[in-house]
Design a protein around this motif. Structure first.
Motif, mmCIF file in Angstrom:
data_model
loop_
_atom_site.group_PDB
_atom_site.id
_atom_site.type_symbol
_atom_site.label_atom_id
_atom_site.label_comp_id
_atom_site.label_asym_id
_atom_site.label_seq_id
_atom_site.Cartn_x
_atom_site.Cartn_y
_atom_site.Cartn_z
ATOM 1 N N VAL A 51 0.833 -1.216 0.000
ATOM 2 C CA VAL A 51 0.000 0.000 0.000
ATOM 3 C C VAL A 51 0.866 1.265 0.000
ATOM 4 C CG1 VAL A 51 -1.729 1.317 1.286
ATOM 5 C CG2 VAL A 51 -1.962 -1.170 1.054
ATOM 6 N N PRO A 52 1.906 1.359 0.841
ATOM 7 C CA PRO A 52 2.794 2.522 0.744
ATOM 8 C C PRO A 52 3.412 2.692 -0.641
ATOM 9 C CG PRO A 52 3.163 1.412 2.824
ATOM 10 C CD PRO A 52 2.224 0.544 2.036
ATOM 11 N N PHE A 53 3.725 1.601 -1.334
ATOM 12 C CA PHE A 53 4.311 1.711 -2.672
ATOM 13 C C PHE A 53 3.335 2.362 -3.643
ATOM 14 C CE2 PHE A 53 5.114 -0.268 -6.897
ATOM 15 C CZ PHE A 53 6.318 0.385 -7.168
ATOM 16 N N ALA A 54 2.066 1.968 -3.593
ATOM 17 C CA ALA A 54 1.058 2.603 -4.453
ATOM 18 C C ALA A 54 0.915 4.078 -4.115
ATOM 19 C CB ALA A 54 -0.278 1.876 -4.304
ATOM 20 N N ASN A 55 0.966 4.402 -2.819
ATOM 21 C CA ASN A 55 0.912 5.799 -2.399
ATOM 22 C C ASN A 55 2.113 6.566 -2.950
ATOM 23 O OD1 ASN A 55 1.811 7.982 -0.277
ATOM 24 N ND2 ASN A 55 -0.389 7.722 0.044
ATOM 25 N N TRP A 56 3.289 5.933 -2.948
ATOM 26 C CA TRP A 56 4.498 6.589 -3.451
ATOM 27 C C TRP A 56 4.361 6.888 -4.941
ATOM 28 C CZ3 TRP A 56 8.142 5.754 -7.190
ATOM 29 C CH2 TRP A 56 9.317 6.513 -7.111
ATOM 30 N N ILE A 57 3.812 5.963 -5.702
ATOM 31 C CA ILE A 57 3.625 6.188 -7.132
ATOM 32 C C ILE A 57 2.698 7.384 -7.359
ATOM 33 C CG2 ILE A 57 2.650 5.244 -9.254
ATOM 34 C CD1 ILE A 57 3.593 2.515 -8.402
ATOM 35 N N GLY A 58 1.614 7.441 -6.582
ATOM 36 C CA GLY A 58 0.720 8.586 -6.698
ATOM 37 C C GLY A 58 1.403 9.892 -6.362
ATOM 38 N N THR A 59 2.239 9.880 -5.329
ATOM 39 C CA THR A 59 2.994 11.082 -4.961
ATOM 40 C C THR A 59 3.947 11.492 -6.070
ATOM 41 O OG1 THR A 59 2.890 10.456 -2.620
ATOM 42 C CG2 THR A 59 4.557 12.076 -3.247
ATOM 43 N N ALA A 60 4.611 10.513 -6.695
ATOM 44 C CA ALA A 60 5.547 10.813 -7.776
ATOM 45 C C ALA A 60 4.821 11.397 -8.978
ATOM 46 C CB ALA A 60 6.305 9.552 -8.172
ATOM 47 N N ILE A 61 3.648 10.871 -9.289
ATOM 48 C CA ILE A 61 2.882 11.382 -10.429
ATOM 49 C C ILE A 61 2.462 12.820 -10.193
ATOM 50 C CG2 ILE A 61 0.740 11.147 -11.727
ATOM 51 C CD1 ILE A 61 0.966 8.123 -11.333
ATOM 52 N N THR A 62 1.919 13.087 -9.014
ATOM 53 C CA THR A 62 1.456 14.449 -8.735
ATOM 54 C C THR A 62 2.612 15.431 -8.626
ATOM 55 O OG1 THR A 62 1.424 13.913 -6.361
ATOM 56 C CG2 THR A 62 -0.638 13.690 -7.572
ATOM 57 N N ALA A 63 3.805 14.943 -8.293
ATOM 58 C CA ALA A 63 4.961 15.842 -8.220
ATOM 59 C C ALA A 63 5.286 16.430 -9.580
ATOM 60 C CB ALA A 63 6.174 15.082 -7.674
ATOM 61 N N PHE A 64 4.979 15.692 -10.650
ATOM 62 C CA PHE A 64 5.267 16.162 -12.002
ATOM 63 C C PHE A 64 4.067 16.835 -12.650
ATOM 64 C CE2 PHE A 64 8.594 12.957 -11.500
ATOM 65 C CZ PHE A 64 9.692 13.653 -11.999
ATOM 66 N N THR A 65 2.914 16.781 -11.991
ATOM 67 C CA THR A 65 1.714 17.384 -12.577
ATOM 68 C C THR A 65 1.190 18.478 -11.665
ATOM 69 O OG1 THR A 65 0.381 15.604 -11.595
ATOM 70 C CG2 THR A 65 1.101 15.313 -13.874
ATOM 71 N N THR A 66 0.329 18.090 -10.751
ATOM 72 C CA THR A 66 -0.249 19.036 -9.812
ATOM 73 C C THR A 66 -0.665 18.297 -8.563
ATOM 74 O OG1 THR A 66 -2.136 20.487 -9.380
ATOM 75 C CG2 THR A 66 -2.468 18.741 -10.979
ATOM 76 N N TYR A 67 -0.601 18.941 -7.439
ATOM 77 C CA TYR A 67 -1.008 18.316 -6.181
ATOM 78 C C TYR A 67 -2.517 18.256 -6.024
ATOM 79 C CZ TYR A 67 3.726 18.002 -4.417
ATOM 80 O OH TYR A 67 5.034 17.658 -4.241
ATOM 81 N N MET A 68 -3.237 18.662 -7.075
ATOM 82 C CA MET A 68 -4.690 18.560 -7.029
ATOM 83 C C MET A 68 -5.160 17.136 -7.313
ATOM 84 S SD MET A 68 -5.688 21.491 -6.133
ATOM 85 C CE MET A 68 -7.447 21.353 -6.461
ATOM 86 N N GLY A 69 -4.272 16.272 -7.839
ATOM 87 C CA GLY A 69 -4.671 14.897 -8.095
ATOM 88 C C GLY A 69 -4.264 14.428 -9.470
ATOM 89 N N TYR A 70 -4.871 13.314 -9.916
ATOM 90 C CA TYR A 70 -4.550 12.727 -11.204
ATOM 91 C C TYR A 70 -5.824 12.102 -11.763
ATOM 92 C CZ TYR A 70 -3.415 9.548 -7.369
ATOM 93 O OH TYR A 70 -3.406 8.866 -6.181
ATOM 94 N N PRO A 71 -5.803 11.684 -13.056
ATOM 95 C CA PRO A 71 -7.021 11.131 -13.671
ATOM 96 C C PRO A 71 -7.570 9.945 -12.908
ATOM 97 C CG PRO A 71 -5.352 11.589 -15.339
ATOM 98 C CD PRO A 71 -4.694 11.804 -14.005
#
Length: 309
Positions: free
Chosen positions: A172-192
């Protein structure tokens, strides 16, 4: 006697660098965009977001889970590298653990030095709320550092059981890390939404595959199954409750209200986040059955009972 010295040195420094590198890579989402400290509610000077000082950790109650996850996975990744590449590269868990710890101590000291200055701790102008906030953030970071060490020592073991346990706890932390990495390159508002769906089910896949690899013999490995299925069910609910309690400005730092809110949200989240545990169980059972059928195929040498714990 002299010929034994170079190999020992060779094992120490690569292991140390592996640990330091894993810790740094897992922290990189917080450095995207320049490593700017998030805007602070208790900052003593009015400062625009872009004018906040440089910090190696994004210290903020709103990113508490993300920080904890990045620290934890630094140890887990280093341990997995030692486990699966240790024999070829002559890696050792001790120096790798030291490398992880050094990186974590450096980023912690730098980040909290910056945070303490902005909160007025170093010049004596900080109030009780600032001290409480600083102490709470520091306690969370220290917990993440200690769990990273535990994760490393679990996943670096030669025995399958401890490694599988470390992996399922980190799913579960690994999935959270991937989400954090994605938003770091886009926006902290979220992802699709489709990415959110993938990240929701990814821990179930990781846990299921790991349980299939772990197997059920000896009988003690059933404990890994129990922990893995509970972790993919309970940990997301726990993260949801913590993020709700820490991320709402309505509570205004009231610890009693925050604790009450978290305890109210947690059972509600548990009641609706059980499906990934079922998926993980199905994948694990199918994987074990397939392995049993393969090992019993005519013409194959019978597999002796596994001795790993």
């Amino acid at each position: 006697m002299e010929s034994e010295t170079p190999p020992v040195r060779g094992r120490f420094w690569p292991s140390l660098l592996i640990g330091a590198g894993a810790a740094a890579v897992m922290l990189f989402p917080s450095w995207v965009g320049g490593g700017i400290l998030p805007l602070q509610n208790l900052w003593h000077e009015q400062t625009l977001p872009d004018d906040m000082p440089f910090s190696l950790l994004p210290l903020s109650q709103y990113y508490a889970i993300n920080i904890w996850v990045m620290l934890l996975l630094g140890g887990v990744v280093a341990g997995l590298v030692v486990r699966f590449a240790g024999r070829r590269w002559m890696l050792r868990p001790g120096p790798a653990a030291l490398g992880v710890l050094l990186v974590h101590l450096i980023v912690t000291l730098q980040a909290f030095a910056v945070l303490g200055a902005g909160l007025g701790l170093w010049d004596g102008t900080a109030g009780a709320r600032e001290v409480l906030y600083f102490g709470g953030m520091l306690g969370g970071v220290v917990a993440g550092i200690l769990l990273a060490q535990l994760g490393l020592w679990l996943t670096s073991r030669r025995s399958v059981g401890p490694v599988a346990l470390g992996i399922v706890l980190a799913a579960v932390p690994f999935a959270n890390w991937i989400g954090t990495a994605i938003t770091a390159f886009t926006t902290y508002m979220g992802y699709p939404q489709f990415i959110a769906d993938v990240l929701r089910w990814l821990p179930a896949v990781i846990v299921g595959v790991t349980l299939a690899w772990c197997g059920v013999r000896p009988i003690g490995r059933l404990g890994v199954w129990v922990v893995g299925l509970l972790s993919v069910w309970i940990v997301p609910a726990l993260f949801t409750a913590i993020m709700y309690a820490l991320g709402s400005r309505v509570f205004d730092g009231d610890l009693g209200m925050m604790a009450e809110a978290g305890t109210q949200v947690f059972p509600q989240a548990v009641a609706v986040l059980w499906q990934p545990a079922v998926v993980a169980l199905v994948i694990g059972v199918i994987g074990v059955v397939v392995r049993m059928l393969v090992t019993r195929t005519p013409g194959r040498t019978s597999v002796s009972p596994q001795r790993e714990v």
